[in-house]
Write an enzyme that holds these catalytic residues in place. Structure first.
Site, PDB file in Angstrom:
ATOM      1  CB  CYS A  78      28.644   5.746  24.777  1.00  0.00           C
ATOM      2  SG  CYS A  78      29.826   4.808  25.776  1.00  0.00           S
ATOM      3  CG  HIS A 181      26.284   1.752  23.567  1.00  0.00           C
ATOM      4  ND1 HIS A 181      26.877   2.446  22.545  1.00  0.00           N
ATOM      5  CD2 HIS A 181      27.221   1.632  24.533  1.00  0.00           C
ATOM      6  CE1 HIS A 181      28.127   2.734  22.864  1.00  0.00           C
ATOM      7  NE2 HIS A 181      28.362   2.252  24.077  1.00  0.00           N
ATOM      8  CD  GLU A 183      24.382   2.369  19.891  1.00  0.00           C
ATOM      9  OE1 GLU A 183      23.598   2.983  20.637  1.00  0.00           O
ATOM     10  OE2 GLU A 183      25.623   2.433  19.989  1.00  0.00           O
TER      11      GLU A 183
END
Lengths: 201, 268
Positions: A78, A181, A183
């Site tokens: 990001c 993202h 994650e």
């Protein structure tokens, strides 16, 4: 176990990145210690928020990140990806780490199109790369951003379209960046983190 | 290749447990929020919202623990609201693994909380939740909204869970929230909340058309087509629901399949 240093420069939610890397089989550490970063097998540069603040908060760690990027694989996420670029036009014009050529631009204003680009969108694989091993041609991942990286096709691994087409994953040598993202992208994102760990010899 | 519309289950928490009962978790008490969130994750939820309705200082540790456990298992965007009154509250919740914080009454009482939060943590972190109600006492300075039955009203922001009117025009407040750096608006209409008659389309559409940030529709969903209406007539970017999911009336997956057959882009 491969040692991954997650660079802690005071921004964002690092816990999910940490747990994601741990789940993917790495020995991850959240750290701001240049020695720990220098001895890692791989580096993750996370980040949310604004470009200039991010670069300022990175501060003295800039030199450490630049030195390590020549030795081991680096993954920017990001804002961490945007900071890999030459420059950004977010609130003025600011210099980045210049590890991947190109600049960070604001999405053009188009009536009816909301900014930030927030939610699940597809990435299309533009160039075969070990980072996307086992990925279908298109996958859904989670994005939250108001600026995007503009780079050359040779540095673009995946593309995404929102308002305009943009590079959602980039690479220069062993430096990687993803605008989304991993994650926060469920099983697809964990697979990407596993692939990143596998990149490390 | 387009940005998909989001379906967001909301979990109301009290003392760290889910308050509303569920059909599909056969537990003696209301249920563990992380277990339930995991279930929604498997059904294809695009995000999960935790709303702490205890929201007292003493319970702060409980919600932090829930967020940490959820973030360790889910790898899905998490929003947390309830009792967030200061930058320190935001910091604690974001560090625990949340991606966004939602502020409601505290933002009305001190709008600088929006701008200070956005400056420190980024605009993408700050969700401004607003509860609104129709007001039929018209005056020229209000943003007048036409209702399907031909009547006209303005929408007033209410706080403290809908119990206290503020005199603030909802559309003007949404614009102010955006200009102060909110990344998203979570809009709940007291007219429709709990009715199962569908979202409040007039105000959802009006606000979504006026701001450049995403709007989440909330309150009143009862059928699969209500979600469709929220995205089309309501112009919402995401739809949030609680009871229809908790009571197992339909799964997140069923909602998304229905939307897909009606041409709404969703992640399946």
């Amino acid at each position: 176990m491969k040692k991954i240093a997650i660079i802690d420069y005071g921004v964002g939610n690092l816990r999910s990145v940490y747990r994601g890397l741990e789940r993917a089989g790495a020995d991850a550490t959240i750290t701001a210690d240049p020695e720990v970063i220098a001895s890692a097998d791989g580096i993750v540069l996370p980040g949310v928020g604004a470009f200039r603040e991010g670069m300022e908060m990175l501060g003295d760690l800039k030199a450490t990140v630049l030195a390590s990027s020549r030795e081991v694989p680096l993954l920017g996420i990001c804002l961490g990806m945007q900071m890999l670029m030459d420059s950004s036009e977010e609130h003025g014009n600011h210099r980045g780490l210049a590890l991947v050529p190109g600049e960070v631009k604001r999405f053009p204003a188009v009536p009816g199109m909301k900014v930030p680009h927030m939610g699940w969108n597809t990435i299309r694989i533009e160039a075969a790369d070990p980072l996307f091993d086992g990925f279908p041609p298109e996958s859904y991942v989670y994005f939250v951003h108001s600026f995007y990286a503009s780079t050359t096709p040779e540095h673009t691994l995946t593309s995404t379209e929102y308002i305009c087409p943009f590079a959602s994953s980039i690479r220069n040598a062993t430096t990687y960046g993803v605008q989304f993202h991993p994650e926060k992208s469920g099983a697809v994102g964990l697979r990407l983190l596993e692939n990143f760990i596998d990149l490390i010899c | 290749m387009v940005l998909t519309k989001r379906i967001i289950p909301c979990l109301d928490l009290k003392d760290g447990r889910v308050v509303k009962g569920t059909n599909f978790l056969n537990l003696r008490d209301a249920g563990d929020p992380v277990e339930l969130a995991q279930r929604y994750n498997e059904q294809g939820a695009d995000e999960v919202v935790f709303l702490d309705i205890t929201a007292s200082k003493e319970q702060r540790g409980t919600i932090i623990d829930v967020v940490q456990r959820a973030a360790d298992q889910l790898f899905l965007p998490l929003t947390v609201g309830g009792g967030i009154r200061a930058l320190d509250d935001m910091q604690q919740i974001l560090r625990a693994g949340a991606d966004k914080v939602s502020i409601n009454t505290s933002a009305v009482q001190d709008p600088t909380l929006i701008s200070r939060g956005a400056e420190r943590f980024g605009t993408q972190c700050i969700v401004v939740a607003m509860d609104v109600r129709r007001n039929f006492e018209l005056s020229p300075e209000r943003n007048i909204v036409g209702l399907p039955d031909g009547r006209e009203c303005w929408y007033e922001v209410v706080i403290y869970g809908g119990s206290k009117p503020t005199g603030i025009d909802a559309i003007a407040w949404a614009e102010e929230a955006e200009s102060r750096g909110a990344g998203e608006i979570l809009l709940t209409s007291m007219e429709t909340d709990g009715t199962k008659n569908g979202f409040d389309i007039p105000i959802t559409s009006a606000i979504s058309g006026r701001v450049g940030i995403p709007v989440i529709a909330s309150g009143g969903v009862g059928t699969l087509d209500h979600f469709y209406d929220g995205f089309t007539a309501g112009r919402a970017d995401a739809c949030l629901a609680a009871s229809v999911f908790h009571y197992g009336e339909f799964t997140v997956h069923q909602v998304k399949e229905h939307l897909a057959t009606r041409g709404i882009p969703v992640r399946l």
